[in-house]
Structure formats: structure tokens, C-alpha cells
Write a protein that holds these residues in place. Structure first.
Motif, short mmCIF file in Angstrom:
data_model
loop_
_atom_site.label_atom_id
_atom_site.label_comp_id
_atom_site.label_asym_id
_atom_site.label_seq_id
_atom_site.Cartn_x
_atom_site.Cartn_y
_atom_site.Cartn_z
N TRP A 86 -3.87 -0.57 -8.79
CA TRP A 86 -3.32 0.77 -8.97
C TRP A 86 -1.86 0.70 -9.39
O TRP A 86 -1.38 1.55 -10.14
N LEU A 87 -1.16 -0.35 -8.93
CA LEU A 87 0.24 -0.52 -9.35
C LEU A 87 0.33 -0.83 -10.84
O LEU A 87 1.27 -0.42 -11.51
N VAL A 88 -0.65 -1.56 -11.36
CA VAL A 88 -0.70 -1.82 -12.80
C VAL A 88 -0.77 -0.50 -13.56
O VAL A 88 -0.12 -0.33 -14.60
N HIS A 89 -1.55 0.45 -13.06
CA HIS A 89 -1.63 1.76 -13.70
C HIS A 89 -0.24 2.38 -13.83
O HIS A 89 0.08 2.98 -14.87
N ALA A 90 0.57 2.28 -12.79
CA ALA A 90 1.88 2.93 -12.78
C ALA A 90 2.92 2.15 -13.58
O ALA A 90 3.73 2.74 -14.30
N SER A 119 -11.82 -8.35 6.76
CA SER A 119 -11.57 -8.69 5.36
C SER A 119 -11.00 -7.50 4.59
O SER A 119 -10.55 -7.66 3.45
N ASP A 120 -11.00 -6.34 5.20
CA ASP A 120 -10.55 -5.13 4.52
C ASP A 120 -9.09 -5.18 4.07
O ASP A 120 -8.77 -4.73 2.97
N PRO A 121 -8.13 -5.67 4.89
CA PRO A 121 -6.72 -5.65 4.45
C PRO A 121 -6.49 -6.40 3.14
O PRO A 121 -5.75 -5.91 2.28
N GLU A 122 -7.12 -7.55 2.98
CA GLU A 122 -6.93 -8.31 1.75
C GLU A 122 -7.49 -7.56 0.55
O GLU A 122 -6.88 -7.54 -0.53
N LEU A 123 -8.65 -6.94 0.71
CA LEU A 123 -9.25 -6.20 -0.39
C LEU A 123 -8.46 -4.94 -0.72
O LEU A 123 -8.35 -4.54 -1.89
N ARG A 124 -7.86 -4.32 0.29
CA ARG A 124 -7.02 -3.15 0.04
C ARG A 124 -5.80 -3.53 -0.79
O ARG A 124 -5.35 -2.77 -1.66
N LEU A 125 -5.24 -4.71 -0.53
CA LEU A 125 -4.06 -5.15 -1.28
C LEU A 125 -4.42 -5.49 -2.72
O LEU A 125 -3.62 -5.29 -3.64
N ILE A 126 -5.62 -6.01 -2.94
CA ILE A 126 -6.08 -6.24 -4.31
C ILE A 126 -6.16 -4.90 -5.05
O ILE A 126 -5.66 -4.76 -6.18
N SER A 162 3.39 -9.87 -10.98
CA SER A 162 2.78 -11.04 -10.34
C SER A 162 2.49 -10.74 -8.89
O SER A 162 3.20 -9.98 -8.24
N ALA A 163 1.42 -11.36 -8.39
CA ALA A 163 0.99 -11.10 -7.02
C ALA A 163 0.30 -12.33 -6.45
O ALA A 163 -0.79 -12.69 -6.88
N GLY A 164 0.95 -12.99 -5.50
CA GLY A 164 0.31 -14.05 -4.73
C GLY A 164 -0.24 -13.42 -3.47
O GLY A 164 0.36 -13.50 -2.40
N LEU A 165 -1.39 -12.79 -3.58
CA LEU A 165 -1.89 -11.91 -2.52
C LEU A 165 -2.42 -12.69 -1.32
O LEU A 165 -2.86 -13.84 -1.45
N PRO A 166 -2.38 -12.06 -0.12
CA PRO A 166 -3.01 -12.69 1.05
C PRO A 166 -4.44 -13.10 0.74
O PRO A 166 -5.18 -12.38 0.06
N ARG A 167 -4.82 -14.26 1.25
CA ARG A 167 -6.09 -14.87 0.86
C ARG A 167 -7.29 -14.09 1.37
O ARG A 167 -7.34 -13.67 2.53
N VAL A 168 -8.24 -13.90 0.47
CA VAL A 168 -9.50 -13.27 0.87
C VAL A 168 -10.23 -14.21 1.82
O VAL A 168 -9.97 -15.41 1.88
N LYS A 169 -11.17 -13.66 2.54
CA LYS A 169 -11.95 -14.45 3.48
C LYS A 169 -13.02 -15.27 2.74
O LYS A 169 -13.30 -15.03 1.58
N SER A 170 -13.57 -16.21 3.46
CA SER A 170 -14.69 -16.96 2.89
C SER A 170 -15.85 -16.02 2.63
O SER A 170 -15.92 -14.91 3.17
N SER A 171 -16.78 -16.46 1.81
CA SER A 171 -17.91 -15.61 1.44
C SER A 171 -18.67 -15.10 2.66
O SER A 171 -19.15 -13.98 2.69
N ALA A 172 -18.76 -15.93 3.69
CA ALA A 172 -19.52 -15.56 4.89
C ALA A 172 -18.88 -14.38 5.62
O ALA A 172 -19.55 -13.67 6.36
N ALA A 173 -17.57 -14.18 5.40
CA ALA A 173 -16.87 -13.13 6.13
C ALA A 173 -16.75 -11.85 5.33
O ALA A 173 -16.24 -10.85 5.84
N VAL A 174 -17.19 -11.84 4.08
CA VAL A 174 -17.07 -10.65 3.26
C VAL A 174 -17.87 -9.52 3.89
O VAL A 174 -19.01 -9.69 4.30
N VAL A 227 0.83 -1.21 0.00
CA VAL A 227 0.00 0.00 0.00
C VAL A 227 0.86 1.26 0.00
O VAL A 227 0.48 2.30 -0.54
N ASP A 228 2.07 1.18 0.59
CA ASP A 228 2.95 2.34 0.69
C ASP A 228 3.97 2.42 -0.44
O ASP A 228 4.72 3.40 -0.54
N PHE A 229 4.03 1.41 -1.29
CA PHE A 229 5.07 1.31 -2.31
C PHE A 229 4.87 2.37 -3.40
O PHE A 229 3.78 2.54 -3.94
#
Length: 334
Positions: A103-107, A91-98, A74-86, A57-59
Motif C-alpha cells: 500500500w505504501l508503494v501506491h502512495a 503469522s499475521d503481523p508479518e503478513l500485515r507488514l507485507i 526498500s524493505a527488509g521485512l520481519p521474516r514470515v513463518k515457516s510453511s507449517a505455521a502459515v 502500519v501507522d505511517f
């Protein structure tokens, strides 16, 4: 274009995905992870790689010009939560990294993007909004994309490990991309994968034990950093290991020796334990790949990793597409 393609890898962990991409012909320009232990592991194995220990997020890629002209992000991102936890706050940290990856693709504007996560990100209605965000941004940037699910067992990994994958490639090369085909005709069982290591100290029943562990292992789960000590994961995972004669409640410091007597009991506490090194075998890390740290930290790195054979299979198909003749982009009519 040089013979070896280049890539930037974010959320690199223990380097499983990067190792696979390296074997597929890619050269890393930068690897990024925010966990010092993971960065130490990568540096221990590839001291010449450019490793940055920083939160995605700070990069700021403009401070690292080597990231601005690469073939693949390439990005092996931290796993999102199960559907019940969305929707829960955890669950916010994983979605922020996605979002940070997009946004990094843009740059960076790589010719291709590889994103790996759980199948839920690909298939679950709970993540429809996330997929729509990704697709809209990438389409705007001139990419076409494909979502799919792979089973690591189809690539020689002795686990039933389903992985959700996104591959996005710039328009001129996308039509040449084909999702990886299985590389093995038969899955590798837990017993066959660990047969050699189980007999390393002279345990006379190693082959008998290996023969009864005839199925692929369940998915290794690294767990949360806030979780307790080292074990194979949730209750269901432990039960699956127990069905193949493994006590998954803890890890052994070494494999059974010549004097160990296998009780052949249904009591989990009497079953042999596997070692953390053996879990690296189940992830199909290269034999000389060192996972640094204490037992719990080492297992978490292994359990969170993308198995290198899957990274290699994905890398080879992406590389084949990027090395194909670029097709002219036909402008759409107004």
C-alpha cells in the motif's frame, strides 16, 4: 536525475540493508522502524539520516513529503513463518507488514521496489496467495517484477544464508535489470572470517582453531523479542556451530586471551564462545558500525539484519537499471 539515487527504507532494523544501499550509491530520504533500539543504532552510525521510529502500519507518507519522490522503496521485512505455521494467528503481523509495504508503494510510487525476506515467501505454495496479491497490485501500478533467492555466502558473507528477494521496477527500466551475480569465487569460512578477531587478545591457538572451522557459518537467527537470552538460535544452528568448535549456547564478553587452553573436546560446554561483535563480522557489517544496546538486544538486531554486501549487490543492479535509458512503454491492444 541526480548522480546519487534516493530511497526510503522501511523496517530498517540495525541498518544493514540501508548501509548496503548507501555503498551502492543511494541516498536515504527516510528510514522507518518501530523499535527504539534499532532507531538508536542507525542514529549512532548515521546521525544525519532522517530516522522515524514508528510502526509501518501507522505511517502516513503524505506527512513526510520527502518520501514522495524517490527512486527506490526498500524493505527488509520481519521474516514470515515457516510453511507449517502459515495461517496461525502469530503469522499475521508479518503478513500485515507485507501488505502495508505494497500500500505504501501506491502512495510513494518509487521507480523500483526491493523486498527481502525468507525464501519461503518466494517459493512456498503456502504463500501463493500473498504473491498473487503483490503481483496484482504492482502490475496494476505499472511495475514488472522478479522473484528469486540469493545465498549471502555468494557475496562474501561467511554464512549459508538464503534470502528471498522481490525486485519490482517500473516498466520503462525493467528490461535493464539483471539479478546480482556472485561477487566471490570461493565462500569465506567461519574460521577465516573470525581469525583476526579470535587472535586479538593474543590467543596462541587462534589460527589452529580457525583452520578447523573450514566451512561457512550457519544462518544467524535473531529470534523473537519474546524469546530468552542471547544465543545463536535454534538447536540445529547450535549443532552446526558446534561442528566448527563453537559453543553457541551463549555469547562471550570477550575473545580468548593468551592463557586460554582449548580442550579440543566434543563437549560443547568446553568449546570457545564467540562474542556479539563477532556475529556482526559474520553479517559483514562495516567494522565501524556500532550496534547499540545490551547483549541480547544487540544480537537480535544483528541476527535480523540483511547483510550489507547483499544490499550493496542488489542496490548496484537496481541502480544500473534505473540509470539505463528508459524504454518507451508500448500500449497493449484492446
Amino acid at each position: 536525475m541526480t548522480d546519487r539515487l534516493t530511497f526510503v527504507d522501511v523496517c530498517s532494523g540495525a541498518g544493514g540493508l540501508a548501509s548496503g544501499l548507501e555503498s551502492a550509491g543511494f541516498t536515504p530520504m527516510l528510514l522507518l522502524d518501530n523499535k527504539p533500539q534499532a532507531c538508536e543504532t542507525i542514529r549512532a552510525n548515521r546521525p544525519d539520516w532522517n530516522v522515524l521510529c514508528e510502526d509501518l502500519v501507522d505511517f502516513l507518507p503524505e506527512k513526510h513529503p520527502e518520501t514522495l519522490d524517490v527512486d527506490l522503496l526498500s524493505a527488509g521485512l520481519p521474516r514470515v513463518k515457516s510453511s507449517a505455521a502459515v495461517g496461525r494467528s502469530d503469522s499475521d503481523p508479518e503478513l500485515r507488514l507485507i501488505a502495508a509495504t505494497i500500500w505504501l508503494v501506491h502512495a510513494v510510487q518509487p521507480r523500483a521496489l526491493l523486498l527481502e525476506n525468507l525464501p519461503a515467501l518466494v517459493e512456498s505454495p503456502a504463500y501463493l496467495e500473498t504473491r498473487e496479491f503483490i503481483e496484482a497490485e504492482l502490475t496494476h501500478l505499472g511495475y514488472r517484477l522478479r522473484w528469486f533467492v540469493l545465498n549471502a555466502a555468494d557475496f562474501g558473507v561467511p554464512q549459508e544464508r538464503l534470502q528471498g528477494v522481490l525486485v519490482a521496477i517500473k516498466e520503462p527500466w525493467f528490461d535493464s535489470f539483471v539479478r546480482p551475480a556472485p561477487t566471490v569465487s570461493e565462500h569465506v569460512s567461519l574460521g577465516d572470517a573470525l581469525r583476526c578477531s579470535m587472535s586479538a587478545r593474543g590467543w596462541p591457538e587462534a589460527d589452529v582453531w580457525a583452520d578447523q572451522a573450514w566451512a561457512v557459518a550457519p544462518t544467524l537467527v535473531g529470534g523473537s523479542d519474546n524469546r530468552g537470552g542471547a544465543d545463536v538460535g535454534p538447536t540445529g544452528t547450535k549443532k552446526a556451530f558446534a561442528r566448527m568448535g563453537v559453543n553457541g549456547n551463549a555469547f562471550a564478553d570477550e575473545v580468548p586471551g593468551p592463557d586460554y587452553v582449548w580442550p579440543r573436546s566434543d563437549d560443547v560446554s568446553e568449546m570457545p564462545k564467540i562474542t556479539v561483535d563477532q556475529t556482526a563480522v559474520l553479517q559483514r557489517f562495516p567494522p565501524d558500525w556500532e550496534i547499540t544496546g545490551q547483549k541480547t538486544a544487540r544480537y537480535r538486531q544483528i541476527g535480523h539484519a540483511t547483510p550489507p554486501p547483499v544490499g550493496r549487490a542488489l542496490g548496484e543492479t537496481i541502480a544500473a537499471a534505473l540509470r539505463s535509458p528508459a524504454r518507451p512503454v508500448v500500449a497493449s491492444r484492446p
